[in-house]
Motif scaffolding. Structure first.
Motif, PDB file in Angstrom:
ATOM      1  N   VAL A 177     -13.450   2.936   5.637  1.00 24.65           N
ATOM      2  CA  VAL A 177     -12.953   2.918   4.256  1.00 24.65           C
ATOM      3  C   VAL A 177     -13.811   3.842   3.388  1.00 24.65           C
ATOM      4  CG1 VAL A 177     -12.591   1.489   2.210  1.00 24.65           C
ATOM      5  CG2 VAL A 177     -11.939   0.620   4.480  1.00 24.65           C
ATOM      6  N   ILE A 220      -0.338   7.966   0.118  1.00 18.92           N
ATOM      7  CA  ILE A 220      -1.697   7.939   0.677  1.00 18.92           C
ATOM      8  C   ILE A 220      -2.315   9.345   0.637  1.00 18.92           C
ATOM      9  CG2 ILE A 220      -2.988   7.624   2.836  1.00 18.92           C
ATOM     10  CD1 ILE A 220      -2.277   4.948   1.820  1.00 18.92           C
ATOM     11  N   PHE A 244      -7.834  -5.129   4.209  1.00 14.63           N
ATOM     12  CA  PHE A 244      -8.372  -4.305   3.115  1.00 14.63           C
ATOM     13  C   PHE A 244      -7.265  -3.454   2.476  1.00 14.63           C
ATOM     14  CE2 PHE A 244     -12.513  -3.703   5.809  1.00 14.63           C
ATOM     15  CZ  PHE A 244     -12.890  -5.001   5.553  1.00 14.63           C
ATOM     16  N   GLY A 245      -6.263  -3.134   3.292  1.00 20.45           N
ATOM     17  CA  GLY A 245      -5.281  -2.100   2.957  1.00 20.45           C
ATOM     18  C   GLY A 245      -4.754  -2.111   1.545  1.00 20.45           C
ATOM     19  N   PRO A 246      -4.148  -3.219   1.089  1.00 22.09           N
ATOM     20  CA  PRO A 246      -3.559  -3.208  -0.251  1.00 22.09           C
ATOM     21  C   PRO A 246      -4.601  -3.002  -1.348  1.00 22.09           C
ATOM     22  CG  PRO A 246      -2.742  -5.070   1.034  1.00 22.09           C
ATOM     23  CD  PRO A 246      -3.870  -4.453   1.811  1.00 22.09           C
ATOM     24  N   ARG A 247      -5.845  -3.431  -1.087  1.00 26.18           N
ATOM     25  CA  ARG A 247      -6.874  -3.311  -2.121  1.00 26.18           C
ATOM     26  C   ARG A 247      -7.386  -1.879  -2.244  1.00 26.18           C
ATOM     27  NH1 ARG A 247     -11.565  -7.543  -1.463  1.00 26.18           N
ATOM     28  NH2 ARG A 247     -10.848  -7.943   0.653  1.00 26.18           N
ATOM     29  N   VAL A 248      -7.510  -1.195  -1.115  1.00 25.11           N
ATOM     30  CA  VAL A 248      -8.183   0.107  -1.164  1.00 25.11           C
ATOM     31  C   VAL A 248      -7.289   1.273  -0.765  1.00 25.11           C
ATOM     32  CG1 VAL A 248     -10.471  -0.880  -0.824  1.00 25.11           C
ATOM     33  CG2 VAL A 248      -9.147  -0.162   1.166  1.00 25.11           C
ATOM     34  N   GLY A 249      -6.085   0.988  -0.266  1.00 22.16           N
ATOM     35  CA  GLY A 249      -5.188   2.089   0.086  1.00 22.16           C
ATOM     36  C   GLY A 249      -5.312   2.536   1.525  1.00 22.16           C
ATOM     37  N   VAL A 250      -5.160   1.600   2.454  1.00 19.98           N
ATOM     38  CA  VAL A 250      -5.073   1.963   3.876  1.00 19.98           C
ATOM     39  C   VAL A 250      -3.760   1.416   4.403  1.00 19.98           C
ATOM     40  CG1 VAL A 250      -6.181   1.960   6.129  1.00 19.98           C
ATOM     41  CG2 VAL A 250      -7.566   1.602   4.084  1.00 19.98           C
ATOM     42  N   ALA A 251      -2.922   2.299   4.942  1.00 20.62           N
ATOM     43  CA  ALA A 251      -1.674   1.859   5.563  1.00 20.62           C
ATOM     44  C   ALA A 251      -1.934   1.650   7.048  1.00 20.62           C
ATOM     45  CB  ALA A 251      -0.582   2.903   5.352  1.00 20.62           C
ATOM     46  N   VAL A 252      -1.605   0.463   7.529  1.00 17.31           N
ATOM     47  CA  VAL A 252      -1.881   0.107   8.926  1.00 17.31           C
ATOM     48  C   VAL A 252      -0.569  -0.208   9.614  1.00 17.31           C
ATOM     49  CG1 VAL A 252      -3.004  -1.583  10.435  1.00 17.31           C
ATOM     50  CG2 VAL A 252      -4.161  -0.800   8.366  1.00 17.31           C
ATOM     51  N   GLU A 253      -0.386   0.310  10.813  1.00 13.76           N
ATOM     52  CA  GLU A 253       0.798  -0.056  11.576  1.00 13.76           C
ATOM     53  C   GLU A 253       0.412  -0.454  12.997  1.00 13.76           C
ATOM     54  OE1 GLU A 253       3.589  -0.988  10.979  1.00 13.76           O
ATOM     55  OE2 GLU A 253       5.063  -0.425  12.495  1.00 13.76           O
ATOM     56  N   ARG A 292      -3.483  10.025  -2.800  1.00 14.00           N
ATOM     57  CA  ARG A 292      -4.662   9.208  -3.123  1.00 14.00           C
ATOM     58  C   ARG A 292      -5.893   9.707  -2.376  1.00 14.00           C
ATOM     59  NH1 ARG A 292      -2.966   2.949  -2.675  1.00 14.00           N
ATOM     60  NH2 ARG A 292      -0.891   3.569  -2.038  1.00 14.00           N
ATOM     61  N   VAL A 300     -10.502   6.646   5.165  1.00 18.94           N
ATOM     62  CA  VAL A 300      -9.336   6.410   6.026  1.00 18.94           C
ATOM     63  C   VAL A 300      -8.131   6.002   5.169  1.00 18.94           C
ATOM     64  CG1 VAL A 300      -9.817   3.944   6.506  1.00 18.94           C
ATOM     65  CG2 VAL A 300      -8.522   5.309   8.158  1.00 18.94           C
ATOM     66  N   GLY A 301      -6.978   6.565   5.510  1.00 21.80           N
ATOM     67  CA  GLY A 301      -5.759   6.222   4.771  1.00 21.80           C
ATOM     68  C   GLY A 301      -4.684   5.649   5.666  1.00 21.80           C
ATOM     69  N   VAL A 302      -4.742   6.001   6.950  1.00 22.34           N
ATOM     70  CA  VAL A 302      -3.726   5.518   7.895  1.00 22.34           C
ATOM     71  C   VAL A 302      -4.434   5.111   9.184  1.00 22.34           C
ATOM     72  CG1 VAL A 302      -1.725   6.170   9.302  1.00 22.34           C
ATOM     73  CG2 VAL A 302      -1.872   6.953   6.929  1.00 22.34           C
ATOM     74  N   TYR A 303      -4.073   3.922   9.690  1.00 18.77           N
ATOM     75  CA  TYR A 303      -4.663   3.454  10.946  1.00 18.77           C
ATOM     76  C   TYR A 303      -3.564   2.871  11.809  1.00 18.77           C
ATOM     77  CZ  TYR A 303      -7.794   1.160  14.271  1.00 18.77           C
ATOM     78  OH  TYR A 303      -8.441   0.766  15.422  1.00 18.77           O
ATOM     79  N   VAL A 330       0.818  -1.209   0.000  1.00 20.95           N
ATOM     80  CA  VAL A 330       0.000   0.000   0.000  1.00 20.95           C
ATOM     81  C   VAL A 330       0.856   1.266   0.000  1.00 20.95           C
ATOM     82  CG1 VAL A 330      -0.213   0.134   2.523  1.00 20.95           C
ATOM     83  CG2 VAL A 330      -2.035   1.024   1.078  1.00 20.95           C
TER      84      VAL A 330
END
Lengths: 285, 570
Positions: free
Chosen positions: B206, A265, B231-240, A268, B210-213, A259
C-alpha cells in the motif's frame, strides 16, 4: 485523411480471401461510425490468425498470450474502467486455451466487446482441429475425424452470463459492422460469434457454405428473452441465425466495488504517496 | 534480557488461534516485545494446531522450542508438548482433558469453576488464559480488559458477561505457589504494532502504491489478498480473486499496462501456472510485482507448512531469457520496505519483480515499531513526454540502460503497442534477425544495471570465521543462534541476502571473501542460495544445513545443527 486511414496500421498478411480482411474492414468502419479515436481505445489480442488483426489496426494494443486476452482486459478495466476495450481473437484462443477465462469474464459481465472470429479450424498452426470443428472434420491429427462435439460459442456465451450475444458472418459486412457498433456501445460483456472462412485449411466451411446458411434473425425475436436466444443459439447446420440473439442489462464488473467508483485507480495512482498507508496502522496496535 | 515462551495447543476449531491472538495483543499492549508462530494443518476441525507465543523485554526475532507454559486444549496437546516444557514450567488444562497423562507440572482446572453460564468447550480458551495470566502475576483485570477489547463487539452481552465472570473465578483458584511474577518488565519506550509477515508485506504494498491485486486462494499467500481486499475501499486497491493463477498474473499485467501499480500473488503451484505470464511481462516489459509465499513442494506438497525451495525456480521460471529481480524480506520491517521497493524496481526497469516469503515468515506475528513511511519513495520510472498529436510510441526504443520510456494508454495521445512476440521498437511483431538481437540485448542488459544498484549481503558477527549464508525466514533464528554461539567463543558470522537476483557478483564476493568457510542454511535440500552464488558469482560454499520437514527453524534447531560444525571454541 479519412477516418479509416487513421486506423490503418501495417498491411495484413492473411491468405487472399481470408474472412479476417472483411472483419478488419467492418471493425474500422464501426470505430469510425462511432467517432472513436485510435489513442482512446485499447485492442487486446490473443494468438492466432484472427488476433493478427491487431497489427493492422492502429490503436492502443496489447498482444498477450494464447487464450489470455480477457484476463488482460480485466486488469485494464480494473485500473481504468472508462476506457473502451475490444478483445479480438479466434475460436482456438477464446474457446480452447482461453475457455476458462471466457466463461468467468462473462460471469463477471466484464465491459468489453469480444470479437470472436470463428473459422472452425486452426490457421496459424496449419490445419488442426479447433473446438468448433465439426465432429467428422478430418485433419492431419484427427485422421479419423475429431469425434468430440463442436462447441457452440453463442450458447456458451449465453449460459456464461454475457449480456450481449450476436452472431454474424464476415460475408455480411453491413450486418457485421452494425453488430460491432452495438457491441462497442453495449455496457457489459458483448460477444460476437463471427463466422469467418479459412480459405487454406477449411475446405468444408467455405465462404459459400456460410453464405448459404447464414440467415438474419426475423423481427419477431425478443432479444431480451434468454430462452428464445438459446433456441436460436442451438441452430442446425443448414440454417444459422445471424443478428442479435440476446441483449440485457445487469451490473458490469466493478459496479459492486466501492473502490472502483469515481476516479479510476490509474488516475489515483498518479497521486498516491506512501502516506496513504498510515491510516491502516491503527488496526495493528 | 529475558523472555518467556508459551505454547497454546489443540485441535483445529478449538480456538487455539483466537486465544493466541488475545494473548499476543495483550502482551503487546502491556509493552512487551512479542514473537508468535503458528503451526497448523490443512483442516477446519480436528488434527493438531499450536501457536508459540514468545514475549520479552527486548526485540524477539525467532521462535524457540523450549517453553515455560503450555495451554493444552486436549490430551494430545499435553503428550506432544510436555517434552519441551521447562522443568519449572506449568502445563494448564481442563480436568477432562488431562486423560491418563500424569506430570507434576500439570494444573488441571475443573469445568465447574466459574458461573454455570460459562461451562463447556467454548470457555476453555478463556479459562486457561485466566490461569496463565494469574500465574504470570497479572491481575484478572488485564485479561478482562483484553477480552472486552478484542471480543466485546462480537460477543452477545450475556456471553461476554459469562467470560468475564469465568476469568475472575478462575483467577481466584490459582495456588499462590504457582504465581511467579515476571523476572523482567515491559519496554514501553515506544508504541509497537503486532504484524504478521504477510501484514508487513501488504502494508508495504500500500505504501508503495499498489492499485490492483489479483490472486487465487492458496496458503500461505491468501492472507495478502484478504488484507488488501479489506484495505481496498479505504486506500484504493482493487482486488480480484481470479478463476486461476494464470488469470491473476495476466490481470496484473493488464492493469500495469494501463498504468496502475499491480501485483499478483500465490504459492509455488501458483507460480507454476503464472510462469507463462512471467515471460509475457518480460517480453512486453510490463512492470509487475509477483509474490511467492513458499510452502513445500512439489505439486501440492504440504499445504500449511514452510520451505524455501522455489528460489532457483523463480530465477529461471518461464521459457526464454528475460530480466527479472528477486527480493526476499529477512524480517518484518524488510517485508514493508521491500514490498514498496519492488514496485519501484518494476517501474524503473520495466520488469517482473518477485517478492519471496514462506509460511514460517508469512504467519509469524512480531511486535515492531511503526514502519517509517518517510523511508518509502515512489519512483514511477521514465515516461515519454506527451506528443502534440496522437502517434504510436516507440515503446521499445533501444536505449543505453535498456529501459524505454512508457506511457499510459488512453490517458495520453501516445498509442501504446505492447507485443508478446519479438517486436520492433514500435511493438510490431517481427522475426527480423538484427532486430531480435537489438531488442533481446536491450532487455537483457537491464540485468547489469539492476545488479549494479543492488547491495551485497549484510554481514552480522565475525566476517572472517565461519559464515552462515541465509535468507528469508531462516534469518531470525540464525541471528539469535549466532548470539549464543559467539557467546560460547565461536568465531561465527551471518550473511543475510535480501536482494537475491540479479547477483551483484563483485559486492557478494567482497562481502564473503574474508570468511574461512561458507555454510548455507536454508529450508531446502540442496542449498539453493549456494547454488545461485556458484552459478552467478563463482562462489564455492563449503556445506549446507538444510531442513525440509516443513517446520520453520527454531533457535535450538540452528544451534544443534551449526555447533557440531564449529569444533571447539576458537
Amino acid at each position: 485523411m479519412s477516418c479509416l486511414d487513421d486506423f490503418a496500421q501495417y498491411p495484413p498478411e492473411w491468405c487472399p480471401g481470408c474472412g479476417n480482411f472483411d472483419l478488419l474492414d467492418c471493425l474500422k468502419q464501426a470505430l469510425c461510425d462511432l467517432g472513436l479515436q485510435p489513442h482512446e481505445i485499447i485492442n487486446v489480442i490473443g494468438i492466432g490468425q484472427a488476433s493478427k488483426l491487431g497489427f493492422s489496426l492502429k490503436c492502443n494494443m496489447f498482444d498477450g498470450l494464447h487464450g489470455r486476452a480477457l484476463p488482460v482486459v480485466l486488469g485494464i478495466k480494473m485500473a481504468n474502467p472508462a476506457v473502451k476495450v475490444i478483445a479480438t481473437s479466434g475460436d482456438g484462443c477464446f474457446y480452447a486455451e482461453g475457455g476458462n477465462h471466457f466463461i468467468h469474464n462473462l460471469r463477471r459481465n466484464l465491459d468489453v466487446a469480444i470479437l470472436a472470429s470463428d473459422n472452425r479450424v486452426y490457421g496459424l498452426t496449419k490445419g488442426q482441429a479447433s473446438p468448433t470443428s465439426a465432429s467428422d472434420f478430418k485433419t492431419k491429427v484427427h485422421i479419423e475425424g475429431v469425434g468430440a462435439l463442436p462447441l457452440n460459442p453463442a450458447a456458451l456465451a449465453l449460459v456464461s452470463g454475457a449480456t450481449f450475444v450476436a452472431r454474424t458472418f464476415t460475408g455480411a459486412k453491413a450486418e457485421a459492422t452494425e453488430l460491432i457498433k452495438k457491441a462497442l456501445l453495449h455496457r457489459g460483456a458483448a460477444v460476437i460469434d463471427i463466422m469467418s472462412p479459412c480459405v487454406s485449411f477449411n475446405k468444408v466451411n467455405t465462404f459459400a457454405w456460410f453464405r448459404q446458411r447464414a440467415k438474419p434473425i426475423g423481427p419477431d425475436h425478443d432479444v431480451t428473452d434468454l430462452h428464445a436466444a438459446l433456441k436460436l443459439a442451438f441452430h442446425d447446420d443448414e440454417h444459422i441465425p445471424t443478428g442479435v440473439l440476446y441483449q440485457t442489462r445487469r451490473p458490469v464488473f466493478g459496479d459492486h466495488l466501492t473502490v472502483m467508483q469515481g476516479e479510476s485507480i490509474v488516475q489515483r495512482t498518479l497521486r498516491f504517496t506512501p502516506d496513504r498507508v498510515r491510516p491502516l496502522f491503527k488496526d495493528f496496535y | 534480557m529475558a523472555d518467556l515462551n508459551i505454547i497454546i495447543a489443540g485441535a483445529a476449531g478449538q480456538g487455539v488461534q483466537s486465544a493466541g491472538e488475545i494473548l499476543g495483543k495483550t502482551l503487546l499492549r502491556l509493552g512487551f516485545y512479542v514473537y508468535a508462530t503458528q503451526d497448523y494443518q490443512s483442516r477446519v476441525r480436528g488434527g493438531h494446531n499450536f501457536m508459540r507465543i514468545r514475549f520479552g523485554d527486548r526485540p524477539l526475532i525467532a521462535q524457540v522450542r523450549h517453553s515455560n507454559y503450555l495451554l493444552a486444549l486436549n490430551e494430545e496437546s499435553l503428550r506432544l508438548h510436555l517434552p519441551d516444557l521447562d522443568p519449572q514450567g506449568l502445563a494448564l488444562c481442563m480436568t477432562d482433558d488431562q486423560g491418563a497423562v500424569d506430570d507434576p507440572r500439570i494444573r488441571a482446572l475443573a469445568d465447574e469453576v466459574g458461573p454455570r453460564s460459562a461451562r463447556g468447550e467454548k470457555f476453555v480458551g478463556v479459562k486457561l488464559l485466566s490461569l496463565l495470566f494469574t500465574a504470570l502475576g497479572f491481575g484478572p483485570a488485564t485479561l478482562s480488559g483484553a477480552v472486552q477489547a478484542e471480543m466485546g463487539k462480537r460477543l452477545k452481552p450475556e456471553l461476554l458477561q459469562a467470560n468475564l465472570e469465568a476469568i475472575a473465578a478462575v483467577a481466584a483458584v490459582v495456588a499462590k505457589g504457582d504465581v511467579h511474577p515476571l523476572p523482567f518488565g515491559p519496554d514501553p519506550s515506544e508504541p509497537r504494532m503486532l504484524v504478521s509477515g504477510n501484514d508487513a508485506i501488504s502494508l508495504g504494498m500500500v505504501a508503495g502504491g499498489v492499485g490492483v491485486y489479483a490472486s487465487y486462494p492458496m496458503t500461505p499467500a491468501s492472507s495478502i489478498m484478504e488484507s488488501l481486499a479489506a484495505f481496498g475501499p479505504r486506500v484504493g486497491v482493487a482486488v480480484e480473486q481470479t478463476e486461476d493463477e494464470i488469470a491473476a498474473l495476466n490481470l496484473a499485467i493488464g492493469a500495469a499496462y494501463a498504468g496502475a501499480r499491480a501485483a499478483a500473488g500465490s504459492s509455488g503451484a501458483g507460480m507454476c501456472l503464472m510462469s507463462e505470464a512471467m515471460g509475457l511481462a518480460g517480453i512486453t516489459e510490463t512492470p509487475v510485482v509477483i509474490i511467492d509465499g513458499q510452502r513445500p513442494g512439489p505439486a501440492v506438497g504440504m499445504a500449511t507448512r514452510t520451505e524455501q525451495s522455489d528460489l532457483l525456480f523463480l530465477v529461471h521460471a518461464s521459457q526464454g531469457e528475460f530480466p527479472r529481480a528477486i527480493l526476499a524480506p529477512a524480517d518484518h520491517a524488510d517485508g514493508f520496505y521491500l514490498a514498496a521497493e519492488a514496485f519501484n524496481l518494476a517501474e524503473r526497469w520495466h520488469i517482473p519483480v518477485f517478492l519471496m516469503d514462506d509460511q514460517a515468515y508469512a504467519d509469524a506475528l512480531r511486535s515492531v515499531p511503526e514502519f517509517d513511511v518517510s523511508r518509502v519513495k515512489i519512483d514511477r520510472g521514465p515516461l515519454a513526454p506527451e506528443p502534440e498529436t496522437p502517434q504510436v510510441l516507440r515503446r521499445y526504443e533501444v536505449t543505453e540502460s535498456g529501459v524505454s520510456p512508457r506511457a499510459y494508454p488512453a490517458l495520453s495521445k501516445w498509442i501504446v503497442c505492447c507485443d508478446s512476440h519479438e517486436h520492433d521498437e514500435y511493438g510490431r511483431l517481427t522475426d527480423n534477425l538484427q532486430n531480435r538481437d537489438r531488442q533481446n540485448h536491450k532487455r537483457m542488459k537491464k540485468l547489469d544495471g539492476i545488479a549494479a544498484e543492488f547491495p551485497g549481503p549484510e554481514i552480522v558477527g565475525d566476517p572472517d570465521g565461519t559464515l552462515l549464508l541465509c535468507w528469508g525466514s531462516t534469518v531470525g533464528p540464525v541471528l539469535e543462534a549466532l548470539e549464543q554461539l559467539r557467546g560460547r567463543g565461536h568465531r561465527l558470522g551471518v550473511a543475510i541476502f535480501r536482494h537475491l537476483f540479479p547477483v551483484n557478483a563483485p559486492k557478494v564476493q567482497a562481502a564473503l571473501s574474508p570468511a574461512k568457510r561458507l555454510i548455507t542454511i536454508e529450508m531446502n535440500y540442496r542449498g539453493q542460495l549456494g547454488q545461485l552464488l556458484r552459478m552467478e558469482a563463482g562462489i564455492a560454499t563449503h556445506g549446507h544445513i538444510g531442513k525440509t520437514d516443513g517446520r520453520g527453524f527454531t533457535v535450538e534447531d540452528v544451534v544443534a545443527r551449526v555447533e557440531p560444525l564449529l569444533g571447539g571454541a576458537s
